[in-house]
Design a protein around this motif. Structure first.
Motif, short mmCIF file in Angstrom:
data_model
loop_
_atom_site.label_atom_id
_atom_site.label_comp_id
_atom_site.label_asym_id
_atom_site.label_seq_id
_atom_site.Cartn_x
_atom_site.Cartn_y
_atom_site.Cartn_z
N ASN A 22 0.80 -1.21 0.00
CA ASN A 22 0.00 0.00 0.00
C ASN A 22 0.85 1.27 0.00
N ASN A 23 2.10 1.18 0.44
CA ASN A 23 2.96 2.37 0.48
C ASN A 23 3.63 2.61 -0.86
N ARG A 24 3.78 1.56 -1.61
CA ARG A 24 4.46 1.67 -2.90
C ARG A 24 3.42 2.09 -3.94
N GLY A 25 3.87 2.93 -4.90
CA GLY A 25 2.94 3.37 -5.94
C GLY A 25 2.57 2.23 -6.88
N LEU A 26 1.61 2.53 -7.71
CA LEU A 26 1.10 1.53 -8.66
C LEU A 26 1.84 1.68 -9.99
N LEU A 27 2.27 0.55 -10.56
CA LEU A 27 2.91 0.59 -11.86
C LEU A 27 1.90 0.18 -12.93
N VAL A 28 1.59 1.10 -13.83
CA VAL A 28 0.58 0.86 -14.85
C VAL A 28 1.26 0.75 -16.22
N ALA A 87 -9.34 6.74 -22.43
CA ALA A 87 -8.67 7.31 -21.26
C ALA A 87 -9.55 7.17 -20.01
N ASP A 88 -10.85 7.40 -20.17
CA ASP A 88 -11.79 7.24 -19.05
C ASP A 88 -11.75 5.82 -18.50
N ARG A 89 -11.73 4.85 -19.42
CA ARG A 89 -11.72 3.44 -18.98
C ARG A 89 -10.43 3.13 -18.24
N ILE A 90 -9.32 3.66 -18.72
CA ILE A 90 -8.05 3.40 -18.04
C ILE A 90 -8.08 4.00 -16.64
N MET A 91 -8.62 5.21 -16.52
CA MET A 91 -8.69 5.84 -15.19
C MET A 91 -9.57 5.01 -14.26
N ALA A 92 -10.66 4.48 -14.80
CA ALA A 92 -11.56 3.64 -13.98
C ALA A 92 -10.82 2.38 -13.51
N ILE A 93 -10.00 1.82 -14.39
CA ILE A 93 -9.22 0.62 -14.03
C ILE A 93 -8.25 0.97 -12.91
N ILE A 94 -7.55 2.10 -13.04
CA ILE A 94 -6.55 2.49 -12.03
C ILE A 94 -7.24 2.69 -10.68
N ALA A 132 -10.05 1.37 -9.64
CA ALA A 132 -10.50 0.07 -9.13
C ALA A 132 -9.32 -0.72 -8.57
N GLU A 133 -8.18 -0.63 -9.25
CA GLU A 133 -6.99 -1.36 -8.78
C GLU A 133 -6.58 -0.90 -7.38
N HIS A 134 -6.76 0.40 -7.13
CA HIS A 134 -6.41 0.94 -5.81
C HIS A 134 -7.27 0.33 -4.71
N ALA A 135 -8.49 -0.01 -5.07
CA ALA A 135 -9.42 -0.53 -4.05
C ALA A 135 -9.29 -2.04 -3.88
N LYS A 136 -8.45 -2.68 -4.66
CA LYS A 136 -8.31 -4.13 -4.57
C LYS A 136 -7.85 -4.53 -3.18
N THR A 137 -8.43 -5.56 -2.66
CA THR A 137 -8.10 -6.01 -1.30
C THR A 137 -6.60 -6.24 -1.13
N ALA A 138 -5.98 -6.91 -2.09
CA ALA A 138 -4.56 -7.23 -1.95
C ALA A 138 -3.71 -5.96 -1.80
#
Ligand code: 5GP
Length: 207
Positions: free
Chosen positions: A4-10, A178-185, A187-193
């Motif tokens: 959770n501390n490390r940023g997301l790599l997209v 672009a909207d869909r990609i933002m939605a994916i990002i 959602a990825e943030h909210a993933k339990t893992a």
């Protein structure tokens, strides 16, 4: 390290001519995000309008090969006679700082990133049709017919790699993609893992 501390790599990838660059720019133009673009290194010639250090780091073949030898690239690939690669230090620095880092790269490089950083989010940008892809390459007008044909042939091989990705986004219209990609990002943030550590901390139940 806690995820959770490390940023997301997209990783935004897909065939050449699919409009990845345009979609990426539209994504960065959207309000309220914390995305950072990872500027790639390449040996290809600079195109009119491109800026060194912003669009790419334009380097010689020798410089690029030195970076490969020194292990300074997260991934690299040869694409239609030129090298392209992602500088590793910068990506790591930004991820450590908690930034969301976006790579826009071709398919072979994306495969290497998934292998080295399996926690990344892999997004395949697909064209609405093969004809659409050819038209885009042609319209760009920056390459000869021979190069366009090479790129089309490569794209045909790359279509088959879509199964390696977490998401497929059809670029029917740039802002929609672009909207869909933002939605994916988001959602990825909210993933339990990705959030469980933070949540357990919050309720005082650290593992
Ligand atoms: P172009 O020459 O049109 O700018 O890029 C050619 C292809 O190389 C595109 O598919 C682009 O996404 C890809 N590319 C750009 N930077 C990188 C990189 O750092 N690594 C890899 N593997 N591909 C890249």
């Amino acid at each position: 390290m806690k995820l959770n501390n490390r940023g997301l790599l997209v990783v935004i990838s897909g065939p050449s001519g699919v409009g990845k660059g345009t979609v990426r720019k539209a994504l960065f133009d959207m309000p309220n995000h914390n995305l950072t673009y990872s500027v790639s290194m390449t040996t290809r010639k600079i195109r009119p309008g491109e800026v060194d250090g912003k669009d790419y780091y334009f380097v010689s073949k020798e410089e690029f090969e030195k970076k490969i030898k020194e292990g300074k690239l997260l991934e690299h690939a040869e694409f239609v006679g030129n090298y392209y690669g992602t500088p590793l230090d910068k990506v790591n620095e930004k991820l450590e700082a908690g930034s969301e880092v976006v790579l826009e790269i071709e398919v072979e490089g994306a495969r290497q990133v998934k292998e080295k950083m399996p926690d990344c989010v892999m997004i395949f940008i697909a064209p609405p049709s093969k004809q659409d892809l050819y038209n885009r390459l042609k319209k760009r007008g920056t390459e000869s017919e021979e190069i366009i044909q090479e790129r089309v042939a490569k794209a045909n091989r790359e279509f088959k790699k879509a199964y390696l990705y977490d998401y497929i986004v059809v670029n029917d219209e740039v802002n929609n993609a672009a909207d869909r990609i933002m939605a994916i990002i988001r959602a990825e943030h909210a993933k339990t893992a990705r959030t469980i550590h933070k949540y357990l901390e919050l309720i005082g139940e650290e593992e």
